[in-house]
Design an enzyme around this catalytic site. Structure first.
Site, short mmCIF file in Angstrom:
data_model
loop_
_atom_site.label_atom_id
_atom_site.label_comp_id
_atom_site.label_asym_id
_atom_site.label_seq_id
_atom_site.Cartn_x
_atom_site.Cartn_y
_atom_site.Cartn_z
N GLU A 149 0.77 -1.24 0.00
CA GLU A 149 0.00 0.00 0.00
C GLU A 149 0.81 1.30 0.00
OE1 GLU A 149 -3.07 -0.29 3.02
OE2 GLU A 149 -4.13 -1.82 1.86
N GLU A 203 -6.08 -7.88 -0.70
CA GLU A 203 -6.74 -7.67 0.59
C GLU A 203 -8.20 -7.33 0.31
OE1 GLU A 203 -5.14 -4.67 3.13
OE2 GLU A 203 -3.06 -5.34 2.90
C1 LIG Z 1 -2.40 -6.86 6.06
O1 LIG Z 1 -1.81 -6.63 7.32
C2 LIG Z 1 -1.66 -5.33 7.89
C3 LIG Z 1 -2.03 -5.31 9.28
O2 LIG Z 1 -1.20 -5.79 10.17
C4 LIG Z 1 -2.53 -4.26 7.39
O3 LIG Z 1 -2.06 -2.99 7.77
C5 LIG Z 1 -2.68 -4.39 5.96
O4 LIG Z 1 -3.39 -3.33 5.50
C6 LIG Z 1 -3.31 -5.73 5.85
N1 LIG Z 1 -4.03 -5.89 4.79
C7 LIG Z 1 -5.27 -5.67 5.05
C8 LIG Z 1 -6.17 -6.44 4.29
O5 LIG Z 1 -5.67 -4.93 5.84
#
Ligand SMILES: *[C@@H]1O[C@H](CO)[C@@H](O)[C@H](O)[C@H]1NC(C)=O
Ligand SMILES: *[C@@H]1O[C@H](CO)[C@@H](O)[C@H](O)[C@H]1NC(C)=O
Length: 332
Positions: free
Chosen positions: A160, A267
């Site tokens: 991200e 995600e």
């Molecule tokens: C996957 O893990 C981290 C949280 O520990 C998170 O910040 C990240 O955004 C996650 N993906 C999703 C789906 O939230």
């Protein structure tokens, strides 16, 4: 999803046992990959490096096994770059952290599933936007060297990117690809992510330039994320509508098709309630209908320390494990 402060529950160390090899090829799933994010090693990112068992923990391989037994075949394993390479992006590894991470990766891949290495860094190192593509390329070359012989590892360039220069995001992804291939890791897939939290719903407007990425092995997969709450942040258990899932991915699907690219929903989540279940199902059905370009999806999230987190898929007590898995099992 944005990383909020997490309440840490009691630490339990996972025990590593030999996993039986499963024949995933027999699955009737519409997707090549269907799985989950595994959180833990990236937790406590407000304390660097932090202590194992206090700020962070590694995923529990026995609960990964439970999810594999359900048919899941991809696990996205989050970690922090600052813990893996504490001195600088181009510096040496913390060998203990690398060993713990590798144990989880090996457990997954020895069982025949894919393990996604996910530096959960949002395009930042020590709080600053990563601006040196050359350092980032070296980081990835060093990491990929360690996993070059494991073809079931997938490299995810970074979790991200957000609020960054758009050309920089493109160039960082290209640098990662170049570093990975230069390490001799030539068989593995590479998941690239875009700016603005790699959102599927904003992909076409924000990340169109990402179509310029190149890979001599032609194994780039565009990883997008999508939550179904009003601001798309994945912080509320309420979904906007029962049709919001398919609506939020439709432009991205068209982009993948137009540009001859492949994607994965890296995600996604919705609360455990009827409206979200219908919205999640609608989204997965939409991806399945275009499984020529959408290779799979990974729920957010499992991991030993989620406690009563609204999306926890951790066996066997996570609220999504008890309340959402039956909806997801149709795709396994
Ligand atoms: C996957 O893990 C981290 C949280 O520990 C998170 O910040 C990240 O955004 C996650 N993906 C999703 C789906 O939230
Ligand atoms: C690695 O895991 C072991 C437990 O298996 C733990 O004692 C150790 O502190 C961990 N080290 C790091 C750096 O995470």
């Amino acid at each position: 999803m944005r990383f909020d402060r997490l309440i840490l529950l009691a630490a339990t160390a996972g025990s590593v046992v030999a996993a039986p090899v499963k024949n995933f090829a027999k699955r009737a799933s519409p997707f090549q990959w269907f799985g989950v994010n595994e959180s833990g090693a990236e937790f406590g990112n407000n304390v660097i490096p932090g202590a194992w068992g206090t700020q962070y923990i590694f995923p529990d391989t026995s609960t990964i096994q439970t999810l594999m037994d359900k048919g899941m075949n991809i696990f996205r394993i989050a970690f922090l770059m600052e813990r893996l390479v504490p001195n600088s992006m181009t510096g040496s590894f913390d060998t203990d952290y690398l060993k713990n991470l590798t144990e989880v990766v090996d457990y997954v891949t020895n069982a025949g599933a894919h393990a996604v290495l996910d530096p959960h860094n949002f395009g930042r190192y020590n709080g600053a936007i990563i601006s040196s593509t050359s350092d980032f390329q070296t980081f990835w070359k060093n990491v990929a060297t360690k996993f070059a012989s494991n073809e079931k590892v997938i490299f995810d360039t970074n979790n991200e990117y957000h609020d960054m220069d758009q050309t920089l995001v493109l160039n960082l992804n290209q640098a990662a690809i170049n570093g990975i291939r230069a390490a001799g890791a030539t068989s593995q897939y590479i998941f690239v992510e875009g700016n603005s939290w790699s959102g599927a719903w904003t992909w076409v407007d924000i990340n169109d330039n990402m179509k310029a990425l190149t890979d001599p092995q032609d194994k780039i997969i565009y990883e997008m994320h999508q939550y179904l709450d009003s601001d798309g942040s994945g912080t509320s258990a309420t979904c906007v509508s029962s049709t919001i899932g398919k609506e939020r991915v439709s432009a991205a699907t068209a982009w993948l098709k137009t540009n001859g690219k492949k994607g994965i929903l890296g995600e996604y989540a919705g609360g455990v309630n009827d409206q979200c279940k219908t919205a999640v199902k609608g989204m997965l059905d939409a991806l399945a209908a275009d499984s020529a370009v959408w290779l799979g999806a990974m729920w957010w999230a499992a991991g030993p320390w989620w406690g009563d987190y609204i999306f926890s898929l951790e066996p066997t007590t996570g609220v999504a494990y008890t309340g959402m898995l039956s909806t997801l099992e149709a795709y396994l």
